[in-house]
Design a protein around this motif. Structure first.
Motif, short mmCIF file in Angstrom:
data_model
loop_
_atom_site.label_atom_id
_atom_site.label_comp_id
_atom_site.label_asym_id
_atom_site.label_seq_id
_atom_site.Cartn_x
_atom_site.Cartn_y
_atom_site.Cartn_z
N PRO A 160 0.84 -1.21 0.00
CA PRO A 160 0.00 0.00 0.00
C PRO A 160 0.88 1.26 0.00
O PRO A 160 2.00 1.25 0.50
N LEU A 161 0.32 2.34 -0.55
CA LEU A 161 1.04 3.62 -0.57
C LEU A 161 0.91 4.36 0.75
O LEU A 161 1.65 5.31 1.03
N GLY A 162 -0.02 3.92 1.55
CA GLY A 162 -0.27 4.52 2.86
C GLY A 162 -1.45 3.79 3.47
O GLY A 162 -2.17 3.09 2.75
N LEU A 163 -1.64 3.92 4.76
CA LEU A 163 -2.78 3.26 5.40
C LEU A 163 -3.56 4.29 6.21
O LEU A 163 -3.00 4.93 7.11
N TRP A 164 -4.81 4.44 5.86
CA TRP A 164 -5.70 5.29 6.66
C TRP A 164 -6.18 4.46 7.84
O TRP A 164 -6.63 3.32 7.68
N GLY A 209 -10.81 -7.26 25.54
CA GLY A 209 -10.07 -6.03 25.77
C GLY A 209 -9.22 -5.57 24.60
O GLY A 209 -8.54 -4.55 24.68
N GLY A 210 -9.25 -6.35 23.48
CA GLY A 210 -8.51 -5.97 22.28
C GLY A 210 -7.01 -6.15 22.44
O GLY A 210 -6.57 -6.68 23.47
N PRO A 211 -6.21 -5.72 21.47
CA PRO A 211 -6.61 -4.99 20.27
C PRO A 211 -7.12 -5.90 19.15
O PRO A 211 -6.64 -7.02 18.99
N THR A 212 -8.09 -5.35 18.43
CA THR A 212 -8.59 -6.04 17.26
C THR A 212 -8.64 -5.05 16.11
O THR A 212 -8.89 -3.86 16.32
N VAL A 213 -8.37 -5.55 14.91
CA VAL A 213 -8.20 -4.68 13.75
C VAL A 213 -9.14 -5.12 12.63
O VAL A 213 -9.15 -6.28 12.26
N ALA A 214 -9.91 -4.16 12.10
CA ALA A 214 -10.73 -4.44 10.93
C ALA A 214 -10.11 -3.74 9.72
O ALA A 214 -9.92 -2.53 9.74
N VAL A 215 -9.78 -4.53 8.72
CA VAL A 215 -9.24 -3.95 7.48
C VAL A 215 -10.40 -3.85 6.50
O VAL A 215 -11.05 -4.84 6.18
N CYS A 218 -13.11 -0.15 1.92
CA CYS A 218 -13.67 1.18 1.61
C CYS A 218 -13.02 2.16 2.57
O CYS A 218 -12.16 1.79 3.37
N GLY A 219 -13.39 3.41 2.45
CA GLY A 219 -12.81 4.41 3.34
C GLY A 219 -13.14 4.13 4.80
O GLY A 219 -14.15 3.50 5.12
N LEU A 247 -8.27 -0.90 15.95
CA LEU A 247 -7.99 -0.03 14.82
C LEU A 247 -8.81 -0.43 13.60
O LEU A 247 -9.01 -1.61 13.34
N ILE A 248 -9.27 0.59 12.88
CA ILE A 248 -9.85 0.41 11.55
C ILE A 248 -8.76 0.80 10.56
O ILE A 248 -8.15 1.86 10.72
N VAL A 249 -8.51 -0.04 9.58
CA VAL A 249 -7.41 0.18 8.65
C VAL A 249 -7.94 0.08 7.22
O VAL A 249 -8.74 -0.80 6.91
N SER A 250 -7.47 1.01 6.36
CA SER A 250 -7.82 0.90 4.95
C SER A 250 -6.79 1.61 4.10
O SER A 250 -6.23 2.63 4.50
N GLU A 251 -6.53 1.07 2.92
CA GLU A 251 -5.65 1.81 2.01
C GLU A 251 -6.47 2.70 1.10
O GLU A 251 -5.90 3.37 0.23
N TYR A 252 -7.79 2.73 1.30
CA TYR A 252 -8.64 3.59 0.48
C TYR A 252 -8.87 4.93 1.19
O TYR A 252 -9.08 4.96 2.42
#
Lengths: 408, 408
Positions: free
Chosen positions: A132-136, A201-207, A210-211, A232-237
């Protein structure tokens, strides 16, 4: 590179926020941030040519030249359609508004070694390889070290109660074991894994495909917010980009790359989870499939993976945690097998023991007949059994004792 | 060899019965029958030295010399304890009384090639390798060809409803496929497999660890009778011999040997079924394990077999039948995967298709932005999609169609 004063101001605030929140050094320049924000929107991931171009000339010059269309043919092809949309400042602002930010390769927290497996050149023939060029991202978890011990839990949207139970329990126990859970945000297995992790108690990540500002599926809006609160919510969009089928396939490679192991809990005959599993295997990750009842259509995908060698058996949650952990970090002692009183006995001693009764006594001659072992040997073995507490001599011959070996 | 007139008379009647019932030629002499009957009782199976001795001198001389104790040391060791019990005539009579008989290697119906895998010399280190000296049988099925296409179904006594369902269905479908079911007579999986096979019309075979006249477990008396009515009860133990733990292990090798494939349906951590599976694998047979919920203790054994390579995944009953059949006899066509309308589309065409709406039309310029594909290419792809019925042109641009590819 033209940035408005508002954009600059925003960026300064973003960087300060990032510092306060995650303690990271403000090592990423604002021009880089704006350039990366622009680049994540301008090209549809994975953009291999653009990524290579950025590697060579750097993100700021790359963004500038993309904007002007002065790039090699392959890069132009990837960027032509959207190169005039420079929403970098607005995108960064939109992300900030919801507590989000853009993480870039220049950031020391960038999960570099996890994403390295996606680097071209690739001859894996994967739909959707490429970094990815970056991760939102948005959420409370820091990116630093978040993916060092991560397991992705993927599976069917139309999961059965069995599958949801396993995914929930797995999500929960991964957290107990100090690991990070990674998944999508779909119905079924994805949601169950997150719920288990959130309770833990996490952490859990949803990739997302979409934005980070879009709740998809829409009824999962509050779940996605809870995931952000516990991870964390993660997306390359870029913000506002809507989900599309090919984006899920492209997204799957990130789920696979960000985890050291991928576990498929339930999957039908045709399933996105199988795509993630195949991708994870191609990336050299551990892939496990949880078996299920063969009476369930939701087991077909997992059993196919097991049969074709695309995954190894996840026979228990403990096995998954052990397989997913760093080498040697979670080695359980071999599970202890239930023991029988007679476990230490040889073949013939066992036959003599079998020939005895718990109640009625037997003479050695009868034991020899019943066991088919010569009388002399029977006499020796009876004494052995007496010594080890497996047999008892009486006036009327011999009888069996239970629990012998334990007393010796 | 001393046989009473009554024994001779009985044997003649047995042979006539055998002829009438199974149509076999009366090629087995009465002396051989009496000798084999004696030998099956005198030595505890497997009696490797005795078997080898019989191979060399023949059953009649072997029986005579065993009775007199004039045999090599190793044979004496195997026969010493019971050599004075000559119940051959009585055993044959007892068998006849319940509609049974002794099948011997000299009989043309003897399942010779199936049992060959048990022949010494063996370096397999199997507890209980070695061929049987004879097989006591009762039931309606003929031995000839009975084991040519046989599958053993084994598993836990404390089976779950899931396991019993699978075993019943498997037993039934094996019969439908023209195969023979082989198992023990225990509670749980064994019984379920037989019941399915009985309803299917048989043949089904129970191999016992005791005489064919003994119902073990006792509550399975009527089930065992129904198995005999729909198939065959088989044992290498003479009538009256009681079950013992080591006899089950020894019996398991017969279950494995008489089948071309062994299927484990459910098995706990320590299970006789796993012993049968291990034996079957050592004999070079196909071994399959049916996966189950990882939440069930009764799945542990199957998943262990899958993980260690001791068995292959039995993901469906159809897979089992295919794997167990003679090579090429049951090849199913590859299962058809569900198809999507868009299955034939390339990567970029799919992205353009994704970018279109089913309702509102979009101009190519917007499609290019949304899909990230250059406008020129988008125009070409839209026409392609129109031709294949995936998109439709209107006054306001383009919209998506469903079910396109099907019409082409």
């Amino acid at each position: 590179m033209a940035t408005t004063a508002r954009s600059r101001d925003l960026l300064c605030r973003l960087r300060r926020t990032g510092q306060q929140e995650s303690g990271m050094t403000a090592s990423v320049g604002e021009e880089v941030m704006l350039a990366r924000a622009y680049l994540t929107r301008v090209a549809e991931p994975p953009a291999l040519a653009l990524h290579a171009f950025v590697d060579v000339v750097g993100p700021v010059e790359a963004a500038d030249r993309v904007r002007r269309g002065e790039v090699p043919e392959a890069v132009l092809h990837e960027t032509e359609a959207r190169r005039e949309f420079d929403l970098a400042g607005a995108d960064l602002a939109a992300a900030e508004k919801m507590g989000g930010r853009l993480v870039v390769p220049e950031d020391p927290d960038w999960p570099a070694w996890q994403l390295l497996c996606l680097a071209p050149p690739t001859d894996r023939g994967l739909r959707g390889s490429g970094q990815p060029l970056g991760l939102w991202v948005r959420g409370t978890a820091e990116v630093a070290n978040l993916f060092d011990r991560a397991v992705s839990v993927v599976g069917a949207r139309t999961a059965t109660p069995y599958g949801e139970y396993v995914a929930t329990e797995l999500g929960h126990q991964l957290i107990q074991a100090g690991m990070t859970v990674v998944s999508g945000a779909a119905y079924g297995i994805d949601a169950a894994a997150h719920r288990g992790a959130i309770v833990g108690g996490g952490p859990t990540v949803a990739v997302l495909a979409c934005g980070i500002d879009i709740a998809y599926p829409a009824p999962h809006g509050s779940l996605i917010d809870r995931i952000a609160a516990a991870g964390l919510i993660v997306s390359e969009y870029a913000p506002g980009v809507t989900p599309a089928r090919h984006r899920f396939l492209v997204r799957n490679r990130l789920i696979a790359a960000l985890s050291s192991a991928t576990v498929v809990v339930e999957a039908g005959d045709r399933s996105g989870a199988r795509n993630t599993a195949t991708t994870a295997a191609a990336l050299g990750k551990v892939v496990m499939a949880v078996p299920g009842p063969i009476t369930s259509k939701m087991s077909v995908g997992c059993h196919d993976l097991l049969r074709t060698g695309g995954a190894v058996v996840a026979g228990s949650i403990a096995e998954i945690i052990e397989a997913a952990g760093p080498v040697g970090a979670n080695l359980d002692p071999a599970p202890e097998r239930p023991k029988r009183d007679t476990d230490g006995l040889g073949d013939q001693a066992l036959r003599v023991h079998d020939a005895l009764n718990l109640g009625k006594h037997k003479y050695p001659e009868q034991v020899a007949v019943d066991s088919g072992i010569p009388l002399d040997r029977v006499r020796t073995l009876l004494i052995e059994l007496e010594i080890t507490g497996h047999a008892e001599r009486g006036d009327e011959g011999w009888r069996k004792l239970k629990g012998g070996a334990r007393h010796v």
